[in-house]
Motif scaffolding. Structure first.
Motif, PDB file in Angstrom:
ATOM      1  N   ILE B 178     -49.241  34.991  -2.925  1.00 46.76           N
ATOM      2  CA  ILE B 178     -48.617  34.108  -3.914  1.00 46.76           C
ATOM      3  C   ILE B 178     -48.444  34.851  -5.238  1.00 46.76           C
ATOM      4  O   ILE B 178     -47.379  34.775  -5.869  1.00 46.76           O
ATOM      5  CB  ILE B 178     -49.457  32.823  -4.096  1.00 46.76           C
ATOM      6  N   LEU B 182     -44.782  35.415  -6.777  1.00 46.26           N
ATOM      7  CA  LEU B 182     -44.396  34.871  -8.089  1.00 46.26           C
ATOM      8  C   LEU B 182     -43.796  35.973  -8.964  1.00 46.26           C
ATOM      9  O   LEU B 182     -42.785  35.775  -9.641  1.00 46.26           O
ATOM     10  CB  LEU B 182     -45.618  34.274  -8.786  1.00 46.26           C
ATOM     11  N   SER B1011     -33.849  32.683  -3.588  1.00 45.90           N
ATOM     12  CA  SER B1011     -34.018  31.495  -2.755  1.00 45.90           C
ATOM     13  C   SER B1011     -34.916  31.814  -1.549  1.00 45.90           C
ATOM     14  O   SER B1011     -35.786  31.026  -1.176  1.00 45.90           O
ATOM     15  CB  SER B1011     -32.643  31.029  -2.287  1.00 45.90           C
ATOM     16  N   ALA B1012     -34.692  32.993  -0.964  1.00 46.32           N
ATOM     17  CA  ALA B1012     -35.532  33.415   0.160  1.00 46.32           C
ATOM     18  C   ALA B1012     -36.980  33.572  -0.303  1.00 46.32           C
ATOM     19  O   ALA B1012     -37.923  33.198   0.390  1.00 46.32           O
ATOM     20  CB  ALA B1012     -35.024  34.729   0.737  1.00 46.32           C
ATOM     21  N   VAL B1014     -38.326  32.001  -2.783  1.00 44.19           N
ATOM     22  CA  VAL B1014     -38.849  30.647  -3.004  1.00 44.19           C
ATOM     23  C   VAL B1014     -39.323  30.062  -1.677  1.00 44.19           C
ATOM     24  O   VAL B1014     -40.400  29.472  -1.595  1.00 44.19           O
ATOM     25  CB  VAL B1014     -37.763  29.742  -3.635  1.00 44.19           C
ATOM     26  N   ALA B1015     -38.519  30.272  -0.656  1.00 44.19           N
ATOM     27  CA  ALA B1015     -38.873  29.723   0.664  1.00 44.19           C
ATOM     28  C   ALA B1015     -40.209  30.297   1.128  1.00 44.19           C
ATOM     29  O   ALA B1015     -41.080  29.580   1.610  1.00 44.19           O
ATOM     30  CB  ALA B1015     -37.779  30.053   1.673  1.00 44.19           C
ATOM     31  N   GLU B1016     -40.321  31.611   0.964  1.00 39.41           N
ATOM     32  CA  GLU B1016     -41.551  32.277   1.391  1.00 39.41           C
ATOM     33  C   GLU B1016     -42.729  31.754   0.571  1.00 39.41           C
ATOM     34  O   GLU B1016     -43.794  31.429   1.095  1.00 39.41           O
ATOM     35  CB  GLU B1016     -41.377  33.781   1.183  1.00 39.41           C
ATOM     36  N   LEU B1017     -42.490  31.662  -0.734  1.00 39.91           N
ATOM     37  CA  LEU B1017     -43.533  31.206  -1.645  1.00 39.91           C
ATOM     38  C   LEU B1017     -43.934  29.771  -1.296  1.00 39.91           C
ATOM     39  O   LEU B1017     -45.120  29.424  -1.297  1.00 39.91           O
ATOM     40  CB  LEU B1017     -43.000  31.295  -3.082  1.00 39.91           C
ATOM     41  N   ALA B1018     -42.931  28.965  -1.002  1.00 39.64           N
ATOM     42  CA  ALA B1018     -43.201  27.557  -0.712  1.00 39.64           C
ATOM     43  C   ALA B1018     -44.117  27.436   0.506  1.00 39.64           C
ATOM     44  O   ALA B1018     -45.059  26.646   0.505  1.00 39.64           O
ATOM     45  CB  ALA B1018     -41.901  26.811  -0.468  1.00 39.64           C
ATOM     46  N   VAL B1019     -43.815  28.263   1.514  1.00 39.63           N
ATOM     47  CA  VAL B1019     -44.652  28.234   2.718  1.00 39.63           C
ATOM     48  C   VAL B1019     -46.096  28.593   2.358  1.00 39.63           C
ATOM     49  O   VAL B1019     -47.049  27.911   2.736  1.00 39.63           O
ATOM     50  CB  VAL B1019     -44.104  29.226   3.772  1.00 39.63           C
ATOM     51  N   VAL B1021     -47.532  28.603  -0.636  1.00 40.71           N
ATOM     52  CA  VAL B1021     -48.160  27.673  -1.571  1.00 40.71           C
ATOM     53  C   VAL B1021     -48.594  26.409  -0.828  1.00 40.71           C
ATOM     54  O   VAL B1021     -49.699  25.909  -1.034  1.00 40.71           O
ATOM     55  CB  VAL B1021     -47.194  27.339  -2.731  1.00 40.71           C
ATOM     56  N   GLU B1022     -47.718  25.947   0.056  1.00 41.97           N
ATOM     57  CA  GLU B1022     -48.095  24.750   0.828  1.00 41.97           C
ATOM     58  C   GLU B1022     -49.364  25.020   1.616  1.00 41.97           C
ATOM     59  O   GLU B1022     -50.273  24.203   1.661  1.00 41.97           O
ATOM     60  CB  GLU B1022     -46.966  24.365   1.792  1.00 41.97           C
ATOM     61  N   GLN B1023     -49.395  26.175   2.224  1.00 44.66           N
ATOM     62  CA  GLN B1023     -50.569  26.525   3.017  1.00 44.66           C
ATOM     63  C   GLN B1023     -51.797  26.640   2.121  1.00 44.66           C
ATOM     64  O   GLN B1023     -52.877  26.181   2.470  1.00 44.66           O
ATOM     65  CB  GLN B1023     -50.316  27.845   3.772  1.00 44.66           C
ATOM     66  N   TYR B1024     -51.595  27.237   0.956  1.00 40.30           N
ATOM     67  CA  TYR B1024     -52.700  27.369   0.004  1.00 40.30           C
ATOM     68  C   TYR B1024     -53.209  25.981  -0.394  1.00 40.30           C
ATOM     69  O   TYR B1024     -54.411  25.718  -0.394  1.00 40.30           O
ATOM     70  CB  TYR B1024     -52.205  28.141  -1.224  1.00 40.30           C
ATOM     71  N   VAL B1025     -52.266  25.080  -0.693  1.00 42.21           N
ATOM     72  CA  VAL B1025     -52.656  23.732  -1.100  1.00 42.21           C
ATOM     73  C   VAL B1025     -53.396  23.048   0.054  1.00 42.21           C
ATOM     74  O   VAL B1025     -54.425  22.412  -0.147  1.00 42.21           O
ATOM     75  CB  VAL B1025     -51.412  22.918  -1.527  1.00 42.21           C
TER      76      VAL B1025
END
Lengths: 420, 1192
Positions: B178, B182, B1011-1012, B1014-1019, B1021-1025
């Motif tokens: 992450i 970022l 955007s790619a 962001v997609a990677e980060l979102a995955v 971050v979601e997993q981190y959360v």
């Protein structure tokens, strides 16, 4: 007479959700939206259409790069050189876009007024196009109601950006009823705003959303393109032409059909192969979701990374497939501990989780307080991490509890004997 | 829930085994390794929750036959009997095979699922160890310890995994996924900004271009203007000298025109021409006159001799012939010599061939045409013919030799017999016969081995091959029937035994109870009761009476208190003592009466009870008798069934095969079937093998016979060997035949060759004879007498050659004669012509010999001189004549010119020629000035500006002022040019800026990359959360559990721990850990001072920690008991490392729990059973032995 109707071009808006991984066919997906517009112009030239109708949202609202406008201008210039006029109305995104305000377009392009409805007549081909664009992003008035009556002796087209009476996932802008449209007496209503192709009415008049030109994320699946209208006297026929460059698909794997992870993977791979066959040879972005009750539930949750990697590796053996996301949304095949959960370990976990989940404000505080999220919210847009979205928070929390249950439950004691 | 009976019907190594687990207390299932202890333990879960889809317990019973059963008892004492099959549908059934809904079972199981059962109610030694270790790892953290000890789930592992996975995604100031994403996202966003073109910027760029174009245009005008002025004034400056010269020329022209008359242009030219002609004519005539005089003087001096001129041609001719005549004289002498030599030579040659004949006679050496060539040809033919003849002879000799040797070789060749019969025999050997024999031998060996194996496997060693096929096989239905019958009998016997045991137990208990009752005290009589009651009533009456008196007294005393003096205190005290004694006596009497009444009542009920017991004992004794009868019947039926069963196998027994158990009969039948099949296969293989061997023997005999025909005798009997020998023989015969054929062919070929060369020789001899005939004819035709007999071609050819040579010599003589005659003629002619000349011209004689040639030379010289004098005279005469004509002509020209001049003077009107010349000079000067003026004006016009304009402008300036102005203008132009250039550069720049703005998608591409990202980060971050939330939930759950359960669970665990440690530890205490602020668990030793520090988990021995974990784990179970959700507690060898003392303690703890939880302890320690029997009260320890499983 031939007309080509398209909408929601959203030029230069990126494809979303495609995180890159080794072996992902990134090159094939690059600039897909622009290439789809080129396909539109190619089709217009090839079919020698008499006019092109663009029903709004040429640009993406908050995208500021003027080069996008120049690119659109260059494509319109190609139509101009072939003597093809273009009629366009501004959609909510165009109203928001600064490109719209500054861009000079070739003289074959007519942009309809945003102040009041306007009619442009092409006497040489007997075409009258009525339209009004969005003056601002959120137009809540019924624009269609003020459109003029049909002109006698012309083929009358209504060009409008609208959500009609509302649609899932789309703001209800310029709302109107189908009756309002019928009342104008036109031959064809060329609508835009809804990204899925939809023939609202198949004649007298035709009311058509052509859908967007190119799917841009996992919710915009299937073929995308424009509607080709052929008018033979007063008789109109329409056909959808696929113009998208890459395609999106969502493969849902029924977890109840899988006795274990290997079987689930097999079903997923089969689904991907079917999706590839349905993509007409285009590069494919595919989301895989495992759903329903499944014997493989715990493994699917616990070994998510491995499963994702294996599916991506399997997809790598097919041509040009990008596994966008692999999502586990399964439940236990049976819920043996559900009734007695008040005493059991998992029951306690669920009880604790339920207490946390019920207090939305506390959950929000909890999530916002996670140290790793500092700075993320400000950096990642709403397509990525939606910390502000209660639904997102609830979903991630539920998934966290499922993950925890899978980890706690899956450590030992596999099999019904459990003590072997 | 309890399992009263566990049926291991067909599972793993078990067949039809049942464990009766219904008795209260602790059940030990014991057996050595391989007894199926683990299988039995595993079977519990499989029974309750279904047999695994991929079970590994099918090593005896196939999957489809796997079966378990059980009699279950729920919390309310309700029974449910179930059978569990290994199948997809209806795996749960009642004993009569009617399906039972899983939900019905779930209710009995108090909704405890497989996982919970496995994690909570089952524990083995490893788990115990791991639990103890976890306590240590958690350093006694109470929440964690409590939570951990709830089940076998290792929460610590989960917590660690969550932390580790989360840490892989994000760390403060770390370089985790992450963090990195970022940073990269920030970069991409900046990249987008960098490439982004704001709409405003495009307009600005466009406007800048427009402005720059305007400025560029304006400066271009300025520059043009200042340059024009500079050019104009520059022209003026350049024209100033011409303007000056023009003025001067104009003044000169005017002056010349004023000095005298001028003439026309023609006059000027004519004057020039006339004066020129006059001058030229006078000069020429003077020169010619001098030359004439010289020519006339020369003529007078020249004389000429005419005699030579008259005979000039003759002298020339003679002089020309002199050298030829000299040569002819020499030639004449040489020709005479040559002629003589040639003639002599020819005559000598002719004399050799034809003596007596003269060379002068051409006939003497003449040859016929082509004779020489004919002879030469014949000679060549002879050489060829002789060569061919000798070669042919040589060939004949050689071929004869070859033929002879071929014939000798053929004669030496042996003769052989015919191998066709042997070859046919070889062909008749079937292909693969030997391989077939080998294969069938192997097959026979295999089937024999298989039969042996089958016999060994099924205990059929005594069964011969014939028996295997012949033995009667009881029908499987019949076996099933017998088996059902025996099973039924067994079930009945077991049920009967149960009933008998129950009855005996009941009888025994009743008899014991009866005995106690009979030993009891005799019951009190009614009289005793009546007496007691009388005592009681009497006392009551006394007491009542006393009470009434007291009451009256009290009323009196209260009256007296107002009315008079009260009773004395001493009386009062006495009365009170009496009353108390009476009351006490009364109470005792009441008690006694009550007690008697109670005893009577009790005795009555005991009597009833005794009566009942007696009746019961009587009934049960009778039942026992009847049961004994029944048993006899059952035994009889059993015997009959066994006898019937044995009868089925009579023939088998005769062979010494033990009568199988009904359950094993099927297997035995399978064995005999298998054996019969194998025996059948073996017999077929043996039969085929016999046939094959017969065929082989026949072939062997035939091979011996055939080979003997070729004289080959062999001891070999193997077919493969014999076919090899035969093959060799056939090959040898074929080789010999082939060699003889080759020798014959060779002899035939040699004979044919010999014939051919003999024919060649005959042809050569004939050709030679033919030649001889021709040659003789040729010699005859030649007619050479001297050679009439000589046929030798060599000498004849030489003669012919000589004749030809004579011919050639004769021709040379003729030629030499002709040349001699020609030379003589020429000399004679010369001499005659010389004599003629001398006689005619000078009447003299020619000189003799060579002197006459000198004479001719002298005359020729004199002729040359005479001719030169004549030519000179003619030249001078002609020149003089020409000069005279020229002088005459020059004089005429001079006169004409003088006349012309006079005419001009007259025409111009001047006084004389000099005046005329002046007028002409003036005219010329005027013309030159005019020309110069025109040239200057021409230059001025070429300046590009009208001359008048130039004059006007020049008038405004002095040269100096103009120079100064021009200097200034040059500076101005320079400035304007610089400004113009700068504007051009600027225009180029801004145009470039505009042109650089294209419709590229660089910003969009960067946005795509973002955007790619962001997609990677979102995955991530979601997993981190998710991971963090999971961690929080788990921690909260642990805390909540601790809050709610710390006190009751620890309280219970304390007792258990004390018991398990045999009282070495007495208490569990919690203390807040100073560093972390969380409560930690410690234990207090027995007898330790309350002030001393309790023992932390880290300080406990491993065994003690295990016991603490066990205590916590068992204490936790109370929660389930409280919620009526108990399940059998399945423990596997958890006392493995306990000494006997601790084991006893454990057994006692378990026994104390056994009324709430069914306790089943699996162990492979035999002595644990004995230990349990001694440690636990009578009837509380139940040991179930499992025998060692044998696959045979």
């Amino acid at each position: 007479m031939k007309l080509l109707h398209a909408a929601d071009l959203h030029i230069d808006s990126p494809l979303k959700g495609l995180s890159r991984y080794p072996g992902a066919p990134a090159e094939e997906f690059r600039g897909a939206v622009r290439r789809a517009l080129e396909n539109l112009v190619d089709l217009a030239l090839h079919e020698r259409v008499d006019a092109v109708l663009l029903a709004g949202d040429v640009y993406d609202g908050d995208w500021k790069d003027y080069r996008t406008g120049l690119f659109f201008g260059s494509q319109m210039q190609r139509l101009r050189e072939a003597g093809i006029p273009v009629c366009m109305v501004a959609g909510n995104h165009d109203a928001q876009s600064r490109i719209t305000k500054e861009l000079r377009l070739p003289d074959n392009v007519h942009r309809f007024s945003t102040a009041q409805p306007e009619t442009i007549e092409y006497d040489d081909i007997g075409l009258a196009v009525h339209g009004q664009g969005f003056a601002e992003q959120a137009v809540m008035d019924n624009l269609a109601a003020a459109y003029p009556k049909a002109r006698d002796g012309y083929l009358n087209i209504g060009l409008l950006h609208t959500a009609l009476e509302g649609a899932d996932g789309h703001a209800t802008y310029a709302p109107c009823r189908v009756e309002d449209l019928i009342a104008r007496g036109y031959d064809y209503w060329a609508l835009g705003h809804i990204h899925a192709r939809q023939v609202v009415r198949d004649g007298d008049p035709w009311i058509v959303f052509p859908g967007n030109l190119q799917g841009r994320h996992a919710r915009e699946t299937g073929a995308k393109g424009a509607t080709l209208i052929t008018a033979d006297g007063a008789v109109l026929t329409t056909e959808h032409r696929d113009l998208d460059v890459v395609r999106w698909a969502h493969v849902e794997v029924d977890g109840s059909r899988a006795a274990d992870v290997d079987a689930a993977l097999g079903l997923a791979e089969q689904g991907i192969r079917e999706a590839v066959r349905g993509a007409d040879g285009r590069p494919l972005a595919v989301r895989v979701s495992f759903v329903g009750p499944s014997d493989a539930h715990e493994e699917l949750w616990r070994d998510h990374d491995r499963i994702e990697n294996e599916l991506r590796a399997a997809a790598g053996e097919l041509d040009e497939v990008w596994v966008e996301k692999v999502r586990a949304a399964t439940t236990h095949a049976t819920e043996p501990d559900a009734a007695g959960g008040l005493v059991g370990l998992l029951g306690d976990l669920r009880t604790t989780a339920a207490a946390i989940g019920e207090d939305e404000a506390a959950l929000e505080r909890l999530i916002r307080g996670l140290p790793g999220l500092r700075g993320v919210g400000a950096t990642v847009d709403s397509d990525g991490v939606r910390v502000d979205d209660p639904e997102w928070r609830a979903r991630v929390f539920d998934e966290a509890v499922d993950l925890l249950a899978a980890m706690v439950g899956g450590g030992r004691g596999q099999g019904n004997g459990g003590t072997a | 829930m309890r399992i009263d009976r566990l049926d291991l019907t067909a599972f793993g190594c078990f067949t039809d085994r049942s464990l009766d687990l219904s008795a209260p207390g602790v059940h030990l299932v014991s057996g050595p390794n391989e007894a199926g202890k683990s299988t039995a333990r595993y079977a519990v879960g499989q029974l309750l929750y279904g047999i695994d889809h991929r079970s590994t317990f099918d090593f005896v019973h196939v999957m489809s036959a796997m079966r378990l059963g059980g009699l279950l008892r729920d919390a309310r004492g309700q029974h449910l009997e179930i059978v569990r099959h290994k199948r997809l549908k209806n795996s749960l059934c009642a004993p009569d095979d009617t399906p039972i809904a899983e939900a019905d079972l779930v209710r009995v199981l108090a909704d405890i699922g497989a996982q919970e059962f496995a994690q909570v109610f089952a524990m083995d030694h490893d788990e115990l160890r791991a639990g103890g270790q976890d306590l240590l790892d958690g350093k006694g953290d109470v929440g964690r310890a409590l939570f951990e000890s709830r089940s076998s789930s290792r929460l610590a592992d989960v917590q660690d995994a969550l932390i580790e996975k989360s840490g892989e995604l994000w760390r403060p100031n770390g370089k985790r996924k992450i963090n990195t994403a970022l940073k990269r996202l920030g970069e991409l966003r900046r990249e987008v900004k960098e490439h982004e073109l704001a709409p405003r910027d495009f307009a600005v760029a466009e406007k800048a271009v427009t402005r720059a174009e305007e400025e560029y245009g304006r400066l271009e005008g300025d520059l043009r203007e200042v340059r024009a002025r500079q050019a104009r004034l520059g022209q003026v400056r350049a024209a100033l000298p011409q303007l000056l010269l023009r003025a001067e020329l104009r003044a000169e022209r005017d002056r010349l025109a004023g000095t005298g008359p001028v003439v026309g242009d023609d006059v000027v030219d004519e004057l020039d021409r006339a004066a020129q002609r006059l001058r030229q004519a006078r000069t020429d005539t003077e020169h010619d006159r001098a030359a004439l005089r010289e020519a006339e003087a020369e003529l007078a001096s020249l004389q000429v001799d005419t005699v030579y001129l008259d005979h000039g041609d003759t002298i020339e001719a003679l002089h020309a012939d002199v050298s030829a005549v000299r040569e002819a004289s020499a030639q004449l002498a040489r020709a005479e010599d040559e002629l003589w030599g040639l003639r002599r030579n020819a005559q000598e040659l002719l004399d050799r061939v034809r003596p007596g004949r003269s060379v002068d006679d051409p006939e003497a050496y003449a040859l016929g045409p082509g004779v020489a060539e004919r002879i030469a040809g014949l000679r060549r033919d002879l050489t060829v013919l002789d060569t061919a003849l000798s070669a042919a002879r040589e060939q004949v000799i050689r071929r004869e030799g070859k033929w002879e040797s071929a014939r000798a070789a053929l004669d030496d060749m042996p003769t052989v017999g015919d191998a066709e019969a042997l070859r046919a025999l070889l062909r008749s050997v079937p292909e693969g016969l030997v391989a077939d024999i080998t294969r069938h031998e192997q097959r026979l060996a295999e089937t024999t081995a298989k039969a042996a194996a089958a016999r060994a496997r099924h205990g059929l060693e005594a069964v011969g091959d014939a028996d295997a096929v012949r033995l009667p096989r009881p029908a499987r239905e019949l076996i099933a029937e017998h088996r059902a019958r025996i099973d039924k009998l067994r079930t009945e016997s077991e049920a009967f035994a149960g009933r008998r045991d129950d009855t005996a137990e009941r009888l025994k208990t009743a008899e014991a109870d009866l005995e106690v009752l009979l030993r009891g005290d005799t019951p009190p009589t009614d009289d005793e009761l009546r007496a007691a009651r009388n005592d009681r009533d009497a006392l009551w009456t006394a007491l009542r009476t006393a009470g009434r008196t007291d009451s009256a007294k009290a009323t009196d005393s209260s009256a007296k208190a107002t009315d008079g003096p009260a009773e004395s205190p001493a009386d009062a005290a006495r009365d009170a003592a009496t009353a108390d004694a009476t009351a006490d006596a009364f109470e005792r009497a009441v008690a006694r009466a009550d007690e008697l009444a109670d005893r009577i009542r009790r005795q009555a009920s005991e009597s009833v009870r005794r009566l009942q017991l007696e009746v019961g004992v009587e009934r049960d004794r009778a039942r026992m008798l009847s049961l004994t009868d029944e048993q006899a019947v059952l035994v009889e039926r059993g015997k009959q069934a066994a006898a019937d069963w044995t009868a089925l196998w009579t023939e088998w027994s005769a062979l010494g095969i033990a009568v199988p158990e009904p359950a094993a009969a099927g297997q035995l039948l399978d064995g005999i079937v298998e054996l019969a099949e194998v025996v059948g296969e073996s017999a077929a293989a043996a039969h085929t093998l016999g046939e094959l061997r017969e065929r082989e023997a026949e072939l062997v005999t035939r091979f011996h016979a055939e080979l003997a025909r070729f004289g080959e005798s062999t001891a070999a009997t193997a077919l493969r060997e014999l076919t090899g020998l035969a093959d060799l023989r056939v090959t040898a015969v074929a080789d010999t035949l082939r060699a003889r054929e080759q020798a014959e062919a060779k002899e035939r070929s040699a004979a044919a060759d010999l014939e051919d060369v003999r024919a060649d020789l005959a042809r050569a001899e004939k050709a030679r004879a033919d030649w001889e005939v021709v040659w003789a004819a040729v010699v005859r035709d030649l007619d050479l007498d001297g050679y009439a007999d000589g046929y030798e071609p060599e000498s004849l050819a030489a003669a012919v050659d000589t004749l030809a040579e004579v011919g050639r010599e004769a021709l040379a003589v003729a030629e030499a004669t002709r040349r001699r005659d020609e030379s003589a003629d020429r000399i004679a002619d010369f001499d005659a012509r010389l004599a003629g000349l001398l006689a005619t011209a000078w009447q003299s004689e020619p000189a003799a010999g060579a002197a006459r040639f000198s004479q001719v030379a002298e005359h020729h010289e004199a002729l040359s001189r005479a001719r030169a004098a004549r030519d000179a005279r003619e030249l001078h005469a002609a020149q003089a004549e020409r000069l005279r004509r020229r002088i005459e002509n020059g004089d005429a020209v001079a006169e004409a010119a003088e006349r012309e001049l006079a005419a001009l003077v007259s025409a111009v009107g001047v006084a004389d020629t000099a005046a005329l010349r002046e007028a002409v000079a003036r005219t010329v000067a005027l013309r030159e000035t005019g020309d110069e003026l025109a040239a200057v004006e021409g230059l001025l016009r070429d300046s590009g500006m009208p001359v008048a304009e130039l004059e006007r402008l020049a008038g405004d300036w002095t040269p100096a002022d103009l120079d100064a102005e021009l200097l200034q203008l040059a500076t101005n132009v320079e400035r304007a040019q610089a400004a113009y250039d700068a504007a051009g550069t600027e225009l180029g720049r801004v145009r470039q800026v505009l042109a650089a703005i294209d419709d590229s998608a660089r910003a969009a591409q960067a946005q795509e990359a973002a955007s790619a990202q962001v997609a990677e980060l979102a995955v991530d971050v979601e997993q981190y959360v998710r991971l963090e939330l999971a961690r929080v939930v788990l921690q909260r759950c642990i805390d909540e559990y601790r809050r709610e359960n710390q006190d009751p669970v620890l309280m219970r665990a304390q007792d258990l721990f004390a018991a398990l440690t045999d009282g070495r530890f007495t208490a569990l205490v919690t203390e807040t850990e100073a560093k972390k602020g969380s409560p930690v668990l410690k234990a207090r030793r027995a007898g330790a001072d309350p002030d001393t520090e309790p023992v932390p988990v880290e300080a406990m021995s491993e065994g003690t920690r295990d016991q603490l974990y066990l205590a916590l784990r068992l204490a936790t179970l109370e929660r389930y008991a409280d919620a009526d959700r108990t399940m059998p507690l399945i423990l596997d060898d958890i006392a493995m490392t306990f000494d006997d003392g601790r084991t006893r303690a454990l057994l006692n703890v378990l026994d104390s729990m056994a009324d709430r939880f069914q306790i089943v302890l699996f162990t492979h320690h035999e002595h644990l059973g004995d230990l349990a029997r001694t440690a636990l009260p009578q009837g509380r320890a139940h040991v179930h032995e499992l025998p060692v499983f044998s696959a045979n």
